[in-house]
Scaffold this motif. Structure first.
Motif, mmCIF file in Angstrom:
data_model
loop_
_atom_site.group_PDB
_atom_site.id
_atom_site.type_symbol
_atom_site.label_atom_id
_atom_site.label_comp_id
_atom_site.label_asym_id
_atom_site.label_seq_id
_atom_site.Cartn_x
_atom_site.Cartn_y
_atom_site.Cartn_z
ATOM 1 N N ASP A 161 39.558 45.503 34.339
ATOM 2 C CA ASP A 161 40.366 45.336 35.703
ATOM 3 C C ASP A 161 39.496 45.054 36.948
ATOM 4 O O ASP A 161 38.146 44.825 36.797
ATOM 5 C CB ASP A 161 40.999 46.668 35.860
ATOM 6 N N ASN A 162 40.100 44.710 38.181
ATOM 7 C CA ASN A 162 39.422 44.149 39.298
ATOM 8 C C ASN A 162 38.220 45.272 39.755
ATOM 9 O O ASN A 162 37.220 44.661 40.052
ATOM 10 C CB ASN A 162 40.342 43.918 40.280
ATOM 11 N N SER A 199 32.576 46.479 40.198
ATOM 12 C CA SER A 199 31.209 47.239 39.858
ATOM 13 C C SER A 199 30.154 46.411 39.063
ATOM 14 O O SER A 199 29.068 46.424 39.560
ATOM 15 C CB SER A 199 31.652 48.316 38.905
ATOM 16 N N ASP A 200 30.692 45.611 38.074
ATOM 17 C CA ASP A 200 29.543 44.739 37.398
ATOM 18 C C ASP A 200 29.059 43.691 38.215
ATOM 19 O O ASP A 200 27.870 43.341 38.110
ATOM 20 C CB ASP A 200 30.461 44.142 36.303
ATOM 21 N N LEU A 201 29.847 43.059 38.892
ATOM 22 C CA LEU A 201 29.401 42.155 39.956
ATOM 23 C C LEU A 201 28.226 42.522 40.875
ATOM 24 O O LEU A 201 27.229 42.063 41.223
ATOM 25 C CB LEU A 201 30.528 41.273 40.634
ATOM 26 N N SER A 202 28.567 43.807 41.296
ATOM 27 C CA SER A 202 27.858 44.526 42.513
ATOM 28 C C SER A 202 26.457 44.846 41.683
ATOM 29 O O SER A 202 25.206 44.463 42.142
ATOM 30 C CB SER A 202 28.379 45.748 42.906
ATOM 31 N N VAL A 203 26.436 45.332 40.504
ATOM 32 C CA VAL A 203 25.229 45.349 39.689
ATOM 33 C C VAL A 203 24.483 44.399 39.447
ATOM 34 O O VAL A 203 22.989 44.335 39.581
ATOM 35 C CB VAL A 203 25.576 46.576 38.233
ATOM 36 N N LEU A 204 25.099 43.036 39.121
ATOM 37 C CA LEU A 204 24.404 42.052 38.931
ATOM 38 C C LEU A 204 23.833 41.499 40.006
ATOM 39 O O LEU A 204 22.648 40.812 39.885
ATOM 40 C CB LEU A 204 25.430 40.962 38.233
ATOM 41 N N ILE A 205 24.489 41.390 40.997
ATOM 42 C CA ILE A 205 23.766 40.707 42.455
ATOM 43 C C ILE A 205 22.572 41.545 42.769
ATOM 44 O O ILE A 205 21.536 41.175 43.103
ATOM 45 C CB ILE A 205 24.817 41.011 43.533
ATOM 46 N N ARG A 206 22.764 42.978 42.566
ATOM 47 C CA ARG A 206 21.429 43.685 42.918
ATOM 48 C C ARG A 206 20.200 43.394 42.096
ATOM 49 O O ARG A 206 19.161 43.493 42.581
ATOM 50 C CB ARG A 206 21.997 45.090 43.018
ATOM 51 N N ARG A 207 20.592 43.366 40.779
ATOM 52 C CA ARG A 207 19.629 43.167 39.796
ATOM 53 C C ARG A 207 18.836 41.815 39.995
ATOM 54 O O ARG A 207 17.639 41.603 39.965
ATOM 55 C CB ARG A 207 20.156 43.191 38.238
ATOM 56 N N PRO A 221 40.728 46.170 44.609
ATOM 57 C CA PRO A 221 40.745 44.924 45.141
ATOM 58 C C PRO A 221 41.639 43.840 44.507
ATOM 59 O O PRO A 221 41.928 44.100 43.224
ATOM 60 C CB PRO A 221 39.346 44.172 44.979
ATOM 61 N N THR A 222 42.455 43.115 45.212
ATOM 62 C CA THR A 222 43.378 41.978 44.447
ATOM 63 C C THR A 222 42.721 40.826 43.857
ATOM 64 O O THR A 222 41.462 40.615 44.049
ATOM 65 C CB THR A 222 44.382 41.329 45.711
ATOM 66 N N GLU A 223 43.480 40.132 42.938
ATOM 67 C CA GLU A 223 43.071 38.955 42.275
ATOM 68 C C GLU A 223 42.293 37.957 43.054
ATOM 69 O O GLU A 223 41.177 37.195 42.771
ATOM 70 C CB GLU A 223 43.953 38.389 41.425
ATOM 71 N N LEU A 224 42.941 37.545 44.468
ATOM 72 C CA LEU A 224 42.498 36.870 45.097
ATOM 73 C C LEU A 224 41.027 37.071 45.869
ATOM 74 O O LEU A 224 40.353 36.563 46.127
ATOM 75 C CB LEU A 224 43.532 36.592 46.483
ATOM 76 N N GLU A 225 40.961 38.318 46.126
ATOM 77 C CA GLU A 225 39.667 38.925 46.802
ATOM 78 C C GLU A 225 38.556 38.862 45.664
ATOM 79 O O GLU A 225 37.334 38.426 46.165
ATOM 80 C CB GLU A 225 40.140 40.476 47.331
ATOM 81 N N ILE A 226 38.817 39.243 44.597
ATOM 82 C CA ILE A 226 37.931 39.096 43.498
ATOM 83 C C ILE A 226 37.491 37.740 42.957
ATOM 84 O O ILE A 226 36.384 37.260 42.842
ATOM 85 C CB ILE A 226 38.418 39.728 42.165
ATOM 86 N N SER A 227 38.418 36.894 43.118
ATOM 87 C CA SER A 227 38.195 35.209 42.979
ATOM 88 C C SER A 227 37.350 34.816 44.243
ATOM 89 O O SER A 227 36.329 34.166 43.928
ATOM 90 C CB SER A 227 39.674 34.474 43.034
ATOM 91 N N GLN A 228 37.504 35.179 45.485
ATOM 92 C CA GLN A 228 36.772 34.810 46.736
ATOM 93 C C GLN A 228 35.360 35.713 46.495
ATOM 94 O O GLN A 228 34.454 34.752 46.798
ATOM 95 C CB GLN A 228 37.477 35.175 47.933
ATOM 96 N N LEU A 229 35.328 36.640 46.087
ATOM 97 C CA LEU A 229 34.046 37.501 45.851
ATOM 98 C C LEU A 229 33.197 36.568 44.714
ATOM 99 O O LEU A 229 32.228 36.525 44.897
ATOM 100 C CB LEU A 229 34.115 38.775 45.665
ATOM 101 N N PHE A 230 33.721 36.272 43.768
ATOM 102 C CA PHE A 230 33.074 35.578 42.757
ATOM 103 C C PHE A 230 32.483 34.310 43.171
ATOM 104 O O PHE A 230 31.258 33.763 42.946
ATOM 105 C CB PHE A 230 34.129 35.185 41.610
ATOM 106 N N ASP A 231 33.322 33.314 43.713
ATOM 107 C CA ASP A 231 32.794 32.123 44.505
ATOM 108 C C ASP A 231 31.721 32.287 45.526
ATOM 109 O O ASP A 231 30.810 31.585 45.581
ATOM 110 C CB ASP A 231 34.109 31.557 45.224
#
Length: 161
Positions: A70-71, A76-84, A134-144
């Motif tokens: 889920d979003n 959470s996974d994205l945050s951990v990845l960026i920190r690593r 977070p919404t799908e749009l927010e997650i998509s923008q965050l991934f970009d």
């Protein structure tokens, strides 16, 4: 023949060879060993940096394409990845203890503008504490944004040497 009549003198050995000045080979060795060590350290840091960024790009794509998460889990996974990645490519003492606004400001230093501090990047700091996921749009923008940050890390020179 009588040795006393010939007036022969005893054999004289040459003086022992001194240690100074060293031969040219020792000078070359004394210069090349430190240069080789410096080069190997530089190469190791460069290879580990590239490997960390390349691996992070693959993991980012996996997180983005995984439909089972889920979003909130993706965030959470994205945050951990960026920190690593940040800890891998930057000095650990400068990045490991950063939280909140300081963490977002650190991420902003690598990209144009302030997308982490004043835009969708704020999700990395306060997303898990929001009442709504977070919404799908927010997650998509965050991934970009995170992909853009990873690309900027790959372009940066290794400034630790």
């Amino acid at each position: 023949m009588n040795p006393t009549l010939l007036d022969l003198k005893d054999i004289h050995e040459p003086e022992a060879i001194g240690w100074w000045p060293p031969a040219i080979g020792w000078w070359i060795l004394a210069i090349s060993i430190p240069l080789l060590i410096i080069f190997l350290v530089w190469l190791y840091k460069r290879l580990t940096r590239k490997t960390a960024i390349k691996t992070a790009g693959k993991l980012l794509a996996q997180i983005k394409q995984d439909q089972t998460r889920d979003n909130l889990q993706k965030l959470s996974d994205l945050s951990v990845l960026i920190r690593r990645v940040a800890i891998s490519v930057s000095p650990r003492v400068k990045t490991a203890g950063l939280t909140g606004r300081q963490w977002l400001a650190f991420l902003d230093r690598s990209v144009k503008g302030l997308p982490f501090s004043e835009s969708v990047g704020q999700l990395l700091a306060d997303g898990p504490y929001r009442k709504t996921p977070p919404t799908e749009l927010e997650i998509s923008q965050l991934f970009d944004l995170c992909e853009q940050w990873l690309k900027s890390q790959a372009k940066q020179k290794n400034d630790s040497l």
